[in-house]
Design a protein around this motif. Structure first.
Motif, mmCIF file in Angstrom:
data_model
loop_
_atom_site.group_PDB
_atom_site.id
_atom_site.type_symbol
_atom_site.label_atom_id
_atom_site.label_comp_id
_atom_site.label_asym_id
_atom_site.label_seq_id
_atom_site.Cartn_x
_atom_site.Cartn_y
_atom_site.Cartn_z
ATOM 1 N N ASP A 1 56.021 26.745 -28.006
ATOM 2 C CA ASP A 1 55.815 27.605 -29.019
ATOM 3 C C ASP A 1 55.779 28.919 -28.207
ATOM 4 O OD1 ASP A 1 56.165 26.115 -31.151
ATOM 5 O OD2 ASP A 1 53.998 25.766 -31.204
ATOM 6 N N SER A 2 56.165 29.178 -27.055
ATOM 7 C CA SER A 2 56.257 30.480 -26.168
ATOM 8 C C SER A 2 57.703 30.762 -25.943
ATOM 9 C CB SER A 2 55.220 30.636 -24.930
ATOM 10 O OG SER A 2 53.839 30.498 -25.401
ATOM 11 N N PHE A 3 57.890 31.921 -26.035
ATOM 12 C CA PHE A 3 59.288 32.533 -25.586
ATOM 13 C C PHE A 3 59.306 33.759 -24.662
ATOM 14 C CE2 PHE A 3 59.066 30.512 -29.651
ATOM 15 C CZ PHE A 3 60.142 29.254 -29.397
ATOM 16 N N GLU A 4 60.018 33.687 -23.696
ATOM 17 C CA GLU A 4 59.860 34.782 -22.425
ATOM 18 C C GLU A 4 61.467 35.113 -22.305
ATOM 19 O OE1 GLU A 4 56.637 32.345 -22.607
ATOM 20 O OE2 GLU A 4 58.436 31.797 -21.540
ATOM 21 N N CYS A 5 61.624 36.211 -21.378
ATOM 22 C CA CYS A 5 63.156 36.552 -21.081
ATOM 23 C C CYS A 5 62.977 36.631 -19.446
ATOM 24 C CB CYS A 5 63.589 37.727 -21.844
ATOM 25 S SG CYS A 5 65.251 38.271 -21.338
ATOM 26 N N ALA A 6 63.906 35.960 -18.795
ATOM 27 C CA ALA A 6 64.044 36.151 -17.441
ATOM 28 C C ALA A 6 65.259 37.183 -17.148
ATOM 29 C CB ALA A 6 64.325 34.941 -16.575
ATOM 30 N N HIS A 7 65.060 37.841 -16.005
ATOM 31 C CA HIS A 7 66.201 38.856 -15.664
ATOM 32 C C HIS A 7 66.407 38.694 -13.918
ATOM 33 C CE1 HIS A 7 65.804 41.144 -19.341
ATOM 34 N NE2 HIS A 7 64.745 41.274 -19.242
ATOM 35 N N VAL A 8 67.776 38.885 -13.564
ATOM 36 C CA VAL A 8 67.775 39.038 -12.294
ATOM 37 C C VAL A 8 68.046 40.448 -12.054
ATOM 38 C CG1 VAL A 8 69.464 38.338 -10.606
ATOM 39 C CG2 VAL A 8 69.346 36.959 -12.284
ATOM 40 N N THR A 9 67.184 41.115 -11.243
ATOM 41 C CA THR A 9 66.981 42.369 -11.151
ATOM 42 C C THR A 9 67.393 43.069 -9.822
ATOM 43 O OG1 THR A 9 64.699 42.464 -10.261
ATOM 44 C CG2 THR A 9 64.775 42.179 -12.518
ATOM 45 N N MET A 10 67.242 44.196 -9.554
ATOM 46 C CA MET A 10 67.862 45.017 -8.219
ATOM 47 C C MET A 10 66.574 45.877 -8.044
ATOM 48 S SD MET A 10 71.372 46.803 -6.977
ATOM 49 C CE MET A 10 71.625 47.662 -5.783
ATOM 50 N N THR A 11 65.890 45.948 -7.029
ATOM 51 C CA THR A 11 65.042 47.028 -6.524
ATOM 52 C C THR A 11 65.634 48.199 -6.213
ATOM 53 O OG1 THR A 11 64.650 46.434 -4.294
ATOM 54 C CG2 THR A 11 63.447 45.199 -5.787
ATOM 55 N N ARG A 12 64.837 49.269 -5.884
ATOM 56 C CA ARG A 12 65.408 50.729 -5.586
ATOM 57 C C ARG A 12 65.785 50.780 -4.330
ATOM 58 N NH1 ARG A 12 61.697 55.601 -7.764
ATOM 59 N NH2 ARG A 12 63.275 56.645 -6.575
ATOM 60 N N GLY A 13 64.927 49.938 -3.443
ATOM 61 C CA GLY A 13 65.456 49.552 -1.933
ATOM 62 C C GLY A 13 65.379 50.920 -1.225
ATOM 63 N N VAL A 14 66.042 50.932 -0.095
ATOM 64 C CA VAL A 14 66.137 51.989 0.937
ATOM 65 C C VAL A 14 67.400 52.243 1.241
ATOM 66 C CG1 VAL A 14 63.483 52.072 1.444
ATOM 67 C CG2 VAL A 14 65.259 50.979 2.881
#
Length: 301
Positions: free
Chosen positions: A237-250
């Motif tokens: 009964d729980s719902f979440e969202c996953a993301h493929v992210t990109m950091t700011r980096g250098v």
């Protein structure tokens, strides 16, 4: 009850039991006509026929269809039979799957290929079979079943994890390609007790993780107001969202040997402050070139 799928036609693969059965039942309760697919599904007394009969007893509309998702001809025949029966296909739920768990050192390449074939190519076969029809009718809802094993890794599931993460990549591109035809494509990462989880989870966990607690998320992903390009996690009964992210980096410049600098800056590179979710693969190019002081534009088409 708010019947979110009134009049829609849905195909659910691997629907003879477990999550597939729960999905098929939930879709029917919300008004969809359901094709219950499973191996041997058209045989009298099959699990798929039992699910279809249960839906009909509850006042819904369902038919059982056999066929392996790995067999392109059988998949095409199932889709054509659905269109002949009900005139269209609005929803495809790619749920069929198998496990062949072993550590990578002990895993045969045959078992690796088999899992990839069922999960990845099975979903490709089914999606390809409905794609043109959905585009032509300017409506379609497709769900791929991914997994935390693909998103985050799991010991002993190199084959399964690779297939499940591959489905995320497939979803990302098909969501872009289907957008102008109102074909929305999403991933569902379920946590549920099924035949595939026996021996993996504790008895208490198995009792608390009923497949029916995942299916409301599936219904949302195939509804009229469904999102697209979403990785929805669901369980208990729980719902979440996953993301493929990109950091700011250098940006480290291009002169000399940069490898030692990369090692030195790893903590800064993986710092998640200000991370983004790129909307296309090309956005990575744009973000990196912008840090280098170079402007870019998206390619035409």
């Amino acid at each position: 009850m708010n019947r979110l799928l009134e009049g829609r036609v849905a195909i659910v693969t691997g629907a003879g039991g477990g999550l597939g059965r729960a999905h098929a039942m939930a879709l029917a309760r919300h008004g969809a006509r359901v094709v219950v697919n499973d191996l041997g599904g058209e045989r009298e007394g099959s699990n798929a026929e039992a699910v279809a009969e249960e839906i009909r007893r509850q006042g819904g509309d369902a038919i059982a269809r056999g066929g392996s998702v790995t067999d392109e001809a059988q998949v095409q025949a199932m889709v054509q039979a659905t269109i002949a029966e009900w005139g269209r296909v609005d929803i495809l739920v790619n749920n069929a799957g198998i496990l062949r768990d072993r550590s990578f050192a002990k895993m045969s390449l045959d078992d690796f290929r088999l899992v990839m074939d069922v999960h990845l190519m099975g979903a490709v076969n089914c999606t390809k079979a409905v794609w043109d029809a959905m585009r032509a009718q300017n409506y379609g809802r497709i769900v791929f079943t991914t997994s935390s094993s693909g998103l985050y890794g799991n010991f002993g599931q190199a084959n399964y994890g690779a297939a499940k993460m591959a489905l995320v990549g497939l979803m990302q591109t098909l969501a872009l390609e289907g957008a102008k035809h109102n074909v929305r494509v999403n991933c569902l990462a379920p946590t549920a007790a099924t035949a595939m989880t026996q021996g993996i989870l504790s008895p208490d966990a198995l009792r608390s993780l009923q497949p029916e607690k995942v299916s409301p998320g599936l219904v949302a992903l195939v509804s009229e107001d469904a999102p697209t390009r979403m990785i929805l996690l669901a369980g208990a009964d729980s719902f979440e969202c996953a993301h493929v992210t990109m950091t700011r980096g250098v940006h480290l410049g291009g002169s000399g040997d940069v490898a030692p600098l990369v090692l030195e800056k790893l903590d800064e590179i993986r710092d998640r402050t200000g991370e983004v979710v790129p909307q296309t693969g090309f956005e990575q190019y744009q973000l990196e070139l912008a840090k280098a002081g170079l402007a870019t534009e998206l390619p035409a088409g």
